[in-house]
Design an enzyme around this catalytic site. Sequence first.
Site, PDB file in Angstrom:
ATOM      1  N   HIS A 139       0.818  -1.221   0.000  1.00  0.00           N
ATOM      2  CA  HIS A 139       0.000   0.000   0.000  1.00  0.00           C
ATOM      3  C   HIS A 139       0.849   1.267   0.000  1.00  0.00           C
ATOM      4  O   HIS A 139       0.427   2.304  -0.525  1.00  0.00           O
ATOM      5  CB  HIS A 139      -0.925   0.013   1.219  1.00  0.00           C
ATOM      6  CG  HIS A 139      -1.926  -1.102   1.215  1.00  0.00           C
ATOM      7  ND1 HIS A 139      -2.624  -1.485   2.328  1.00  0.00           N
ATOM      8  CD2 HIS A 139      -2.355  -1.926   0.217  1.00  0.00           C
ATOM      9  CE1 HIS A 139      -3.436  -2.485   2.040  1.00  0.00           C
ATOM     10  NE2 HIS A 139      -3.287  -2.771   0.758  1.00  0.00           N
ATOM     11  N   PHE A 379      -0.997  -8.295   4.852  1.00  0.00           N
ATOM     12  CA  PHE A 379       0.337  -7.723   4.690  1.00  0.00           C
ATOM     13  C   PHE A 379       0.351  -6.376   3.976  1.00  0.00           C
ATOM     14  O   PHE A 379       1.286  -6.056   3.241  1.00  0.00           O
ATOM     15  CB  PHE A 379       1.258  -8.722   3.965  1.00  0.00           C
ATOM     16  CG  PHE A 379       1.078 -10.138   4.431  1.00  0.00           C
ATOM     17  CD1 PHE A 379       1.374 -10.489   5.742  1.00  0.00           C
ATOM     18  CD2 PHE A 379       0.570 -11.106   3.592  1.00  0.00           C
ATOM     19  CE1 PHE A 379       1.181 -11.790   6.191  1.00  0.00           C
ATOM     20  CE2 PHE A 379       0.365 -12.404   4.030  1.00  0.00           C
ATOM     21  CZ  PHE A 379       0.675 -12.752   5.336  1.00  0.00           C
ATOM     22  N   CYS A 380      -0.675  -5.562   4.194  1.00  0.00           N
ATOM     23  CA  CYS A 380      -0.761  -4.238   3.551  1.00  0.00           C
ATOM     24  C   CYS A 380      -0.589  -4.346   2.038  1.00  0.00           C
ATOM     25  O   CYS A 380       0.072  -3.511   1.413  1.00  0.00           O
ATOM     26  CB  CYS A 380       0.257  -3.277   4.156  1.00  0.00           C
ATOM     27  SG  CYS A 380      -0.101  -2.828   5.867  1.00  0.00           S
ATOM     28  N   ALA A 381      -1.181  -5.392   1.479  1.00  0.00           N
ATOM     29  CA  ALA A 381      -1.123  -5.606   0.024  1.00  0.00           C
ATOM     30  C   ALA A 381      -2.425  -6.273  -0.401  1.00  0.00           C
ATOM     31  O   ALA A 381      -2.436  -7.367  -0.957  1.00  0.00           O
ATOM     32  CB  ALA A 381       0.083  -6.468  -0.341  1.00  0.00           C
ATOM     33  N   CYS A 480      -4.086  -3.515   8.470  1.00  0.00           N
ATOM     34  CA  CYS A 480      -3.802  -4.366   7.305  1.00  0.00           C
ATOM     35  C   CYS A 480      -4.054  -5.835   7.603  1.00  0.00           C
ATOM     36  O   CYS A 480      -3.399  -6.711   7.037  1.00  0.00           O
ATOM     37  CB  CYS A 480      -2.368  -4.166   6.802  1.00  0.00           C
ATOM     38  SG  CYS A 480      -2.133  -2.611   5.950  1.00  0.00           S
TER      39      CYS A 480
END
Length: 484
Positions: A139, A379-381, A480
């Site tokens: 992100h 995982f902020c993705a 996240c």
Amino acid sequence: MSFAPVVDWRPAAAVPAPPAIGALPLPVVGGDLTVPLVTGEQVGYVNLDYAASAPCLRAVLDAVTTLLPWYSSVHRGAGFASTVTTELYAAARREVGDFVGARAEDTVVFTRNTTDALNLLAAALPEDTTVVTFASEHHANQLPWRRGRSIVLPVPASADEAIARADDALRGVSSRHGLLAVTGASNVTGELWPLSELAAVAHRRGARVAVDAAQLAPHRAIDLDALGADYLALSGHKLYAPFGGGVLVGRGDWLDAGRPYLAGGGAVRRVTLDGVEWASGAPRHEAGTPNVVGAVSLAAACRALGEIGMSAVAAHEATLLDRVTRGLRAVPGVEQLAMWGPASPRIGVVTFNVRGFHPGVVAAALSAEHGIGVRDGSFCAHPLMSALAGAHAPEVSGGAAVPGAVRVSFGVGTSMADVDRFLGALTDLVARGPRWRYRVDGGRHVPEPDPRPRPALAGLLAGGTTGAVHGLLASDLAPCQALA
């Protein structure tokens, strides 16, 4: 009269001759930590969550301890301690620049972390700039660019497809300026991106390249000039220096022309009642008292890794990675996640799911029952996880969920014994199931009950306290995080 500082932020104990490959793993703070289990035992802690925040190298802690008695204000202090601190800050800037192969004309700006660095660059982009990036990015390398004109490419099915898609997108950019923003190594799968080829494509199309090196820098040697990258961002807390420092390194023209990232002292040459003359170079974007400790700790980490040799680091991790991936293939129901297949080159990051087990339960049980720290979630993705794990996401109720998985990650402080303990614990968990009950609290799975006593850290956690700390919000617990 020439002046030589009387303090060296590199303590004598931390500057040996370059060690051999056999010297790995390197000593890290917390390497001898013991933690309680829900069953009452105390065991040595196995940290396999390096990709989130790596432990502090012992050499980095030594450097910080050496610095602190001399710590003072920088740049304008007349005291001797201030003079020394100012010189240390400048030396740290040079050290970090050397570590990433910065060119002589590049600007090295100290920031808080990679996210901060990329937001700084986004704020400094010239008008009429189009940014091209991929949906597979963290992100931090997606959201800052959305404030302007941006193109988000789908998750590529191969490295070759990534190059081709970037080429096509940049060829179609009609704005005056273009920027390709791409990761060096995926924080989800660990896969390495073809940076040299992407940089060549971007430059052929008249665009620049910014590299999110948060995951790459702790694992591989970086040479900005050889890569052909124009900008690079990284975090100290990923690079064994968890003291709040990060860096943006790159070409100075956009940075000098852009609006200062923060308005305040240190970023100016002169202020009048109705005007301001802003500084150029790194000071332009470093208003306020800088984080000298963070900068020096980051430089100390760069020096320590440079002395061990990044080729030795890569070889050490390759051995661990081979053991992890082979071991996971032997565990029934385990599926490893990858964008480009198991043969794609990668750093020490492996993400997987276990059929029939929620990833949050796997992570919680490894911690509570075995003393092993891993990470679960998205995982902020989120877009990448939706592409990789969507078909294998755990069932949820109420609303759309972001798919989750379990991630193990390791580095210079990880031993083969750590990996073997993890594989043994996971094998036991899959074969026998959790031995404790777990509930969802704030988006994460926690033991129910949780009898593990917390340490009385500086009085912030009362000695003997067990269970969750009262007053924590869900946002404190699970940013996240995949929905449970």
